[in-house]
Design an enzyme around this catalytic site. Structure first.
Site, short mmCIF file in Angstrom:
data_model
loop_
_atom_site.label_atom_id
_atom_site.label_comp_id
_atom_site.label_asym_id
_atom_site.label_seq_id
_atom_site.Cartn_x
_atom_site.Cartn_y
_atom_site.Cartn_z
CG ASN A 105 42.54 -33.75 -4.58
OD1 ASN A 105 41.62 -34.54 -4.73
ND2 ASN A 105 42.95 -33.34 -3.38
CG HIS A 109 42.81 -39.08 -10.97
ND1 HIS A 109 41.91 -39.06 -9.94
CD2 HIS A 109 43.15 -40.38 -11.13
CE1 HIS A 109 41.68 -40.29 -9.51
NE2 HIS A 109 42.44 -41.11 -10.21
CB CYS A 134 46.49 -30.99 -29.12
SG CYS A 134 45.80 -31.09 -30.78
C1 BV8 Z 1 41.31 -47.10 -14.98
C2 BV8 Z 1 38.95 -36.84 -13.38
C3 BV8 Z 1 42.06 -48.85 -16.36
C4 BV8 Z 1 39.79 -35.68 -13.07
C5 BV8 Z 1 38.45 -38.73 -12.00
C6 BV8 Z 1 35.68 -51.77 -10.82
C7 BV8 Z 1 36.94 -52.09 -10.34
C8 BV8 Z 1 38.07 -51.40 -10.75
C9 BV8 Z 1 37.95 -50.32 -11.63
C10 BV8 Z 1 36.69 -50.01 -12.07
C11 BV8 Z 1 35.58 -50.72 -11.71
N1 BV8 Z 1 34.52 -50.16 -12.36
C12 BV8 Z 1 34.94 -49.13 -13.11
C13 BV8 Z 1 36.25 -49.03 -12.96
C14 BV8 Z 1 37.09 -48.06 -13.56
C15 BV8 Z 1 36.98 -46.67 -12.92
C16 BV8 Z 1 36.45 -46.63 -11.52
O1 BV8 Z 1 37.19 -46.82 -10.55
N2 BV8 Z 1 35.14 -46.35 -11.38
C17 BV8 Z 1 34.55 -46.26 -10.06
C18 BV8 Z 1 33.42 -45.23 -10.06
C19 BV8 Z 1 34.08 -47.66 -9.64
N3 BV8 Z 1 38.34 -46.18 -12.89
C20 BV8 Z 1 38.86 -45.66 -14.00
O2 BV8 Z 1 38.25 -45.57 -15.05
C21 BV8 Z 1 40.30 -45.20 -13.89
N4 BV8 Z 1 41.03 -45.78 -14.97
O3 BV8 Z 1 40.89 -47.87 -14.13
O4 BV8 Z 1 42.07 -47.48 -16.07
C22 BV8 Z 1 40.82 -49.05 -17.20
C23 BV8 Z 1 40.88 -48.66 -18.51
C24 BV8 Z 1 39.75 -48.88 -19.33
C25 BV8 Z 1 38.57 -49.46 -18.78
C26 BV8 Z 1 38.53 -49.82 -17.42
C27 BV8 Z 1 39.66 -49.62 -16.61
C28 BV8 Z 1 40.35 -43.68 -14.01
C29 BV8 Z 1 39.84 -43.08 -12.70
C30 BV8 Z 1 40.03 -41.57 -12.76
C31 BV8 Z 1 38.71 -40.94 -13.00
N5 BV8 Z 1 38.85 -39.48 -12.98
N6 BV8 Z 1 38.48 -37.42 -12.13
C32 BV8 Z 1 38.90 -34.64 -12.45
O5 BV8 Z 1 38.11 -34.01 -13.19
O6 BV8 Z 1 39.03 -34.45 -11.23
S1 BV8 Z 1 37.90 -39.45 -10.58
C33 BV8 Z 1 37.32 -38.30 -9.46
O7 BV8 Z 1 37.06 -39.07 -8.29
C34 BV8 Z 1 38.36 -37.28 -9.04
O8 BV8 Z 1 39.61 -37.44 -9.66
C35 BV8 Z 1 38.53 -37.57 -7.55
O9 BV8 Z 1 39.80 -37.30 -7.13
C36 BV8 Z 1 38.23 -39.01 -7.52
C37 BV8 Z 1 38.02 -39.67 -6.21
O10 BV8 Z 1 37.09 -38.94 -5.47
P1 BV8 Z 1 37.57 -38.44 -4.02
O11 BV8 Z 1 38.82 -37.65 -4.17
O12 BV8 Z 1 37.61 -39.61 -3.09
O13 BV8 Z 1 36.41 -37.44 -3.65
P2 BV8 Z 1 34.98 -37.79 -3.05
O14 BV8 Z 1 34.12 -36.58 -3.16
O15 BV8 Z 1 34.51 -39.09 -3.63
O16 BV8 Z 1 35.27 -38.08 -1.49
C38 BV8 Z 1 35.69 -37.00 -0.65
C39 BV8 Z 1 35.96 -37.62 0.70
O17 BV8 Z 1 36.51 -36.63 1.55
C40 BV8 Z 1 34.72 -38.15 1.39
O18 BV8 Z 1 35.02 -39.43 1.94
C41 BV8 Z 1 34.47 -37.15 2.51
O19 BV8 Z 1 33.94 -37.78 3.67
C42 BV8 Z 1 35.83 -36.63 2.79
N7 BV8 Z 1 35.90 -35.26 3.29
C43 BV8 Z 1 35.19 -34.18 2.87
N8 BV8 Z 1 35.60 -33.08 3.54
C44 BV8 Z 1 36.60 -33.48 4.37
C45 BV8 Z 1 36.79 -34.87 4.22
N9 BV8 Z 1 37.70 -35.58 4.92
C46 BV8 Z 1 38.45 -34.89 5.82
N10 BV8 Z 1 38.34 -33.55 6.02
C47 BV8 Z 1 37.43 -32.82 5.33
N11 BV8 Z 1 37.33 -31.50 5.56
ZN ZN Z 2 47.62 -30.16 -31.96
#
Ligand code: BV8
Ligand code: ZN
Length: 257
Positions: A106, A124, A132
């Site tokens: 988060n 993240h 910048c």
């Molecule tokens: C990287 C920005 C190297 C900040 C975010 C295949 C394999 C490995 C990697 C990849 C791949 N394909 C693509 C990739 C790379 C990619 C990736 O993982 N893509 C995914 C979609 C497959 N990863 C990246 O790019 C990362 N960098 O790997 O660097 C690299 C470099 C170059 C090229 C390739 C690789 C960077 C990842 C960061 C992305 N930025 N956000 C912002 O604005 O917030 S990610 C975004 O999703 C948020 O940060 C968030 O935190 C994150 C994860 O989501 P969750 O937190 O899990 O939230 P979500 O809504 O999904 O789930 C909520 C859960 O809570 C649910 O399960 C729900 O049931 C539960 N819930 C709800 N309410 C409750 C609850 N549980 C309990 N109690 C409740 N009350």
């Molecule tokens: Zn600057």
């Protein structure tokens, strides 16, 4: 006894003894009770966009105004939000065990607002830090918005962006290194409120388990826990984590510090 006490695995409570080393890995679900929408719920996050559409350098390059409108909306939400019982429960647990670190996906800063003394690794980045795009200078900024058409600029006149990690961007190596240390040394890993879809966070459960940790997944619906998990606790974490802390205090009676 808390209503959710009966679903807590006995082994988990036993392992949270006063001398334990514990790491928590949190996602958007832990902030849901603070009124901050999660990313992948049915309702989706914002208008017709998905996080994967906006949280990318390409989207910012193409349309910084819309990306900043999304982040302005989220910044305003977070500024008005308060840490909830789940954030506070983790802060209490930190006082009941020897060593406690939080790895969060988060960017809302709510763990630190629950307890400024917590060891929190912001995987993240943070939505209240701007960077910048020209000179790389970073600064904290808690002002409203920004308003459309008034995007923030650095004194060097470079356009500023949120200092968060977007899809396709690498994570800060020093942060990632510290997280791997916390995952290697913990006896218990609590995974709270994450869909486990985004890497490298999504690979952390298996990594911790390979290093001997007992991994417990706290999720609304923890049944689809995925590999690398030893215990699945289904329910809202703002309830289940409170039940856990009560059970730990009941079983082990407080702890050091
Ligand atoms: C990287 C920005 C190297 C900040 C975010 C295949 C394999 C490995 C990697 C990849 C791949 N394909 C693509 C990739 C790379 C990619 C990736 O993982 N893509 C995914 C979609 C497959 N990863 C990246 O790019 C990362 N960098 O790997 O660097 C690299 C470099 C170059 C090229 C390739 C690789 C960077 C990842 C960061 C992305 N930025 N956000 C912002 O604005 O917030 S990610 C975004 O999703 C948020 O940060 C968030 O935190 C994150 C994860 O989501 P969750 O937190 O899990 O939230 P979500 O809504 O999904 O789930 C909520 C859960 O809570 C649910 O399960 C729900 O049931 C539960 N819930 C709800 N309410 C409750 C609850 N549980 C309990 N109690 C409740 N009350
Ligand atoms: Zn600057």
């Amino acid at each position: 006894m808390h209503a959710f006490a009966s679903i807590l695995p006995k082994e988990l409570v036993e392992r949270l003894h006063p001398a334990a080393s514990v790491t928590a890995l949190t996602g958007a679900g832990i902030s849901a009770a603070s009124g901050i929408p999660t990313f992948r719920a049915e309702a989706g996050l914002w208008k017709e966009y998905r996080a994967e559409d906006l949280a990318t350098p390409e989207a910012f390059e193409r349309d910084p105004g819309t990306v900043w409108e999304w982040y302005g909306w989220r910044r305003d939400l977070v500024r008005k939000a308060e840490p909830n019982a789940a954030h506070r429960a983790l802060a209490q647990l930190a006082h009941a065990v020897e060593h406690f670190e939080i790895i969060t996906q988060n960017v809302d800063g709510l763990h630190a607002r629950a307890d400024a003394n917590l060891a929190v690794h912001e995987l993240h980045g943070n939505i209240f830090v701007l960077r910048c795009t020209r000179c790389g200078r970073e600064r904290e900024d808690h002002t409203p918005g920004p308003a459309p058409g008034h995007l923030p600029h650095c004194p060097c006149d470079g356009l500023e962006r949120p200092a968060v990690v977007w899809f396709g961007e690498s994570l800060e190596p020093s942060v990632l290194g510290a997280c791997h240390g916390a995952l290697r040394h913990c006896e218990v890993l609590l995974i709270v409120g994450t869909s486990g879809l985004v890497y490298p966070a999504a690979g952390m459960a298996a990594f911790a388990q390979q290093h001997g940790a007992f991994v417990a997944n706290f999720n609304l619906d923890a049944t689809h826990a995925g590999h690398g998990v030893d215990a699945a606790i289904s329910g809202p974490c703002e309830e289940t984590l409170v039940a856990l802390v009560q059970a730990v205090h009941h079983r082990h009676g407080g702890g050091p510090g």
